[in-house]
Design a protein around this motif. Structure first.
Motif, mmCIF file in Angstrom:
data_model
loop_
_atom_site.group_PDB
_atom_site.id
_atom_site.type_symbol
_atom_site.label_atom_id
_atom_site.label_comp_id
_atom_site.label_asym_id
_atom_site.label_seq_id
_atom_site.Cartn_x
_atom_site.Cartn_y
_atom_site.Cartn_z
ATOM 1 N N LEU A 1 -15.164 6.086 0.083
ATOM 2 C CA LEU A 1 -14.270 7.228 0.323
ATOM 3 C C LEU A 1 -13.043 7.155 -0.589
ATOM 4 O O LEU A 1 -12.604 8.165 -1.141
ATOM 5 C CB LEU A 1 -13.842 7.262 1.798
ATOM 6 N N LEU A 2 -12.512 5.934 -0.766
ATOM 7 C CA LEU A 2 -11.325 5.791 -1.617
ATOM 8 C C LEU A 2 -11.660 6.057 -3.089
ATOM 9 O O LEU A 2 -10.857 6.630 -3.827
ATOM 10 C CB LEU A 2 -10.718 4.394 -1.446
ATOM 11 N N LEU A 3 -12.877 5.669 -3.515
ATOM 12 C CA LEU A 3 -13.293 5.964 -4.899
ATOM 13 C C LEU A 3 -13.467 7.469 -5.084
ATOM 14 O O LEU A 3 -13.044 8.039 -6.088
ATOM 15 C CB LEU A 3 -14.625 5.264 -5.225
ATOM 16 N N LYS A 4 -14.096 8.107 -4.082
ATOM 17 C CA LYS A 4 -14.324 9.554 -4.153
ATOM 18 C C LYS A 4 -13.000 10.306 -4.206
ATOM 19 O O LYS A 4 -12.876 11.330 -4.876
ATOM 20 C CB LYS A 4 -15.066 10.000 -2.881
ATOM 21 N N ALA A 5 -11.998 9.783 -3.475
ATOM 22 C CA ALA A 5 -10.704 10.461 -3.389
ATOM 23 C C ALA A 5 -10.102 10.674 -4.776
ATOM 24 O O ALA A 5 -9.454 11.692 -5.035
ATOM 25 C CB ALA A 5 -9.752 9.646 -2.516
ATOM 26 N N GLU A 6 -10.357 9.716 -5.690
ATOM 27 C CA GLU A 6 -9.747 9.817 -7.020
ATOM 28 C C GLU A 6 -10.233 11.029 -7.798
ATOM 29 O O GLU A 6 -9.519 11.577 -8.630
ATOM 30 C CB GLU A 6 -10.039 8.545 -7.810
ATOM 31 N N LEU B 1 0.846 -1.206 0.000
ATOM 32 C CA LEU B 1 0.000 0.000 0.000
ATOM 33 C C LEU B 1 0.876 1.249 0.000
ATOM 34 O O LEU B 1 1.992 1.226 0.540
ATOM 35 C CB LEU B 1 -0.910 0.003 1.233
ATOM 36 N N PRO B 2 0.404 2.341 -0.591
ATOM 37 C CA PRO B 2 1.200 3.575 -0.599
ATOM 38 C C PRO B 2 1.547 4.013 0.829
ATOM 39 O O PRO B 2 0.663 4.003 1.709
ATOM 40 C CB PRO B 2 0.269 4.603 -1.260
ATOM 41 N N GLU B 3 2.789 4.384 1.027
ATOM 42 C CA GLU B 3 3.269 4.720 2.382
ATOM 43 C C GLU B 3 2.415 5.739 3.148
ATOM 44 O O GLU B 3 2.146 5.556 4.330
ATOM 45 C CB GLU B 3 4.706 5.208 2.304
ATOM 46 N N PRO B 4 1.979 6.848 2.491
ATOM 47 C CA PRO B 4 1.278 7.887 3.279
ATOM 48 C C PRO B 4 -0.014 7.405 3.941
ATOM 49 O O PRO B 4 -0.441 7.976 4.938
ATOM 50 C CB PRO B 4 0.968 8.970 2.228
ATOM 51 N N ILE B 5 -0.670 6.359 3.383
ATOM 52 C CA ILE B 5 -1.957 5.957 3.969
ATOM 53 C C ILE B 5 -1.816 4.902 5.074
ATOM 54 O O ILE B 5 -2.729 4.707 5.867
ATOM 55 C CB ILE B 5 -2.961 5.445 2.897
ATOM 56 N N VAL B 6 -0.645 4.242 5.122
ATOM 57 C CA VAL B 6 -0.485 3.135 6.075
ATOM 58 C C VAL B 6 -0.680 3.569 7.543
ATOM 59 O O VAL B 6 -1.372 2.879 8.301
ATOM 60 C CB VAL B 6 0.862 2.412 5.851
ATOM 61 N N GLN C 1 -8.605 9.910 1.217
ATOM 62 C CA GLN C 1 -7.800 8.671 1.295
ATOM 63 C C GLN C 1 -7.512 8.301 2.754
ATOM 64 O O GLN C 1 -7.567 7.140 3.134
ATOM 65 C CB GLN C 1 -6.471 8.864 0.566
ATOM 66 N N GLU C 2 -7.220 9.332 3.556
ATOM 67 C CA GLU C 2 -6.901 9.069 4.958
ATOM 68 C C GLU C 2 -8.126 8.535 5.718
ATOM 69 O O GLU C 2 -8.024 7.575 6.475
ATOM 70 C CB GLU C 2 -6.405 10.362 5.624
ATOM 71 N N ARG C 3 -9.285 9.164 5.436
ATOM 72 C CA ARG C 3 -10.512 8.695 6.122
ATOM 73 C C ARG C 3 -10.888 7.283 5.668
ATOM 74 O O ARG C 3 -11.305 6.442 6.467
ATOM 75 C CB ARG C 3 -11.664 9.665 5.856
ATOM 76 N N GLY C 4 -10.745 7.010 4.355
ATOM 77 C CA GLY C 4 -11.045 5.674 3.815
ATOM 78 C C GLY C 4 -10.120 4.622 4.427
ATOM 79 O O GLY C 4 -10.564 3.535 4.804
ATOM 80 N N SER C 5 -8.840 4.968 4.542
ATOM 81 C CA SER C 5 -7.870 4.011 5.091
ATOM 82 C C SER C 5 -8.151 3.756 6.575
ATOM 83 O O SER C 5 -8.047 2.625 7.063
ATOM 84 C CB SER C 5 -6.444 4.546 4.943
ATOM 85 N N TYR C 6 -8.518 4.827 7.290
ATOM 86 C CA TYR C 6 -8.834 4.697 8.722
ATOM 87 C C TYR C 6 -10.027 3.736 8.910
ATOM 88 O O TYR C 6 -9.985 2.842 9.761
ATOM 89 C CB TYR C 6 -9.159 6.088 9.288
ATOM 90 N N LEU C 7 -11.054 3.918 8.072
ATOM 91 C CA LEU C 7 -12.230 3.029 8.174
ATOM 92 C C LEU C 7 -11.854 1.591 7.798
ATOM 93 O O LEU C 7 -12.334 0.637 8.421
ATOM 94 C CB LEU C 7 -13.349 3.515 7.249
#
Ligand SMILES: [Zn+2]
Length: 346
Positions: free
Chosen positions: A79-84, A19-24, A107-113
């Motif tokens: 949320l991840l789809l919307k982020a795009e 996964l991309p580092e910033p969202i981990v 992306q951050e909110r989607g990853s948190y969920l």
């Protein structure tokens, strides 16, 4: 499971999924969060005096209802789809920044969920303390001695794509008694569900082809859908004018207006995603029209509202019964759909 172990399992899974580092960090934060910030559900109950009341109930861990996990997974994916489509933080205007509607925020909110989803899956493989406290505590102690990063190397992992597969995986989670088995299953379920939540947004080619088939079929029937939608608006209005109970008539009028609005969108829009999403929401409103019409007829007598039931059932059979639609109807909101050129337009 302890917060630290949730974090270690999620970190190992995130590394494996590349996964991309910033969202981990947000994913890992989410995987610890449900123990500190619980989810709540509203439950109805009847008092001794016969009144119906509601109360907020904390969502159970170790035996979390599947519907809560599915709902959270779907929200994360949305949320991840919307982020795009959202602007990057560096390019967003002040209003988007204020509403936290930038690509990074979503992306951050989607990853948190998604992290919260993994927490529930990981808890659900261990017997709950309310069922057997001794066994639960013993298993948690033993699991704490296993390193998820090395255990993942010995675990069979499989990637999932479709929403149906994710839901099936969530429903397959059950408790285990052996600590190594517990760890392996926690990793396996987390990896599978995570792989689909973070998978590319575009529908896989075979599904996308069916999505295009459905879209063109609906476009071909555009005029007929418009005609039906207009009738769906008219009949309940006539009912409202001719019946004595305004409130009861609204039981039919409201859902049929919303269904007709969806019909107009499907007939007029040229965006494949808008058309497929509006179509996906239609069956729910067809059911509401049927229930509303049925109640109206029971309480007011007559068969006026039954015309609406016949109409919507006909609507269903005319527009929502193709084999292609059956294959994709549950996947619509899990993906983005891409309109392919037809042979005529090449
Ligand atoms: Zn927990």
């Amino acid at each position: 499971m302890h917060g630290k172990l949730h974090r270690l399992i999620t970190q190992a899974v995130a590394n494996r999924l590349k996964l991309p580092e910033p969202i981990v960090p947000f994913l890992c934060e989410g995987s610890e969060a449900p123990d500190r910030f619980a989810d709540y559900e509203t439950k109805m109950y009847v008092t001794r005096s016969g009144r119906v009341r509601t109360r907020k109930v904390r969502v159970k861990h170790h035996g979390t209802p599947f519907r809560v996990i599915k709902r959270t997974a779907l929200k994360a994916r949305h949320l991840l789809l919307k982020a795009e489509d959202a602007p990057a933080r560096s390019e967003a205007n002040w209003f988007n920044k204020l509403l936290k509607h930038t690509r990074e925020d979503l992306q951050e909110r989607g990853s948190y969920l998604a992290g919260r989803v993994l927490h529930y899956l990981q808890d659900n493989v261990i017997i709950g303390p309310s069922v057997d406290k001794l066994a639960h505590d013993k298993l948690e102690r033993e699991c704490a001695n296993i390193d998820p990063a090395s255990c993942i190397e010995k675990t069979k992992l499989k990637r999932l794509v479709c929403k149906k597969e994710v839901y099936k995986e969530i429903e397959s989670v059950k408790t285990h008694n052996d600590p190594l088995e517990v760890m392996k299953r926690a990793i396996e379920h987390s990896y599978s569900v995570g792989s689909s939540i973070f998978s590319p947004s575009e529908a896989p080619p075979d599904l996308n082809k069916l999505g295009n088939e459905v879209y063109r079929n609906l476009k071909d029937k555009g005029k007929l859908i418009l005609f039906y939608s207009a009738i769906l608006l008219l009949v309940p209005i006539i009912l409202l004018i001719t019946t004595s109970s305004v409130i009861l008539s609204f039981l039919t009028l409201l859902p049929s207006t919303i269904l007709a609005a969806h019909g107009f969108v499907v007939a007029r829009s040229r965006n494949i995603n808008t058309v497929l999403r509006a179509t996906q929401r239609m069956p729910r409103w067809i059911i509401y029209v049927c229930v509303g019409s049925f109640l109206t007829d029971i309480f007011l007598g007559g068969v006026g509202a039954s015309i609406c039931i016949l109409l919507v059932i006909l609507f269903y059979f005319l527009f929502l019964r193709s084999p292609a639609w059956k294959r994709i109807k549950d996947e619509i909101d899990w993906f983005k759909w891409v309109l392919q050129p037809t042979r005529d337009s090449i």
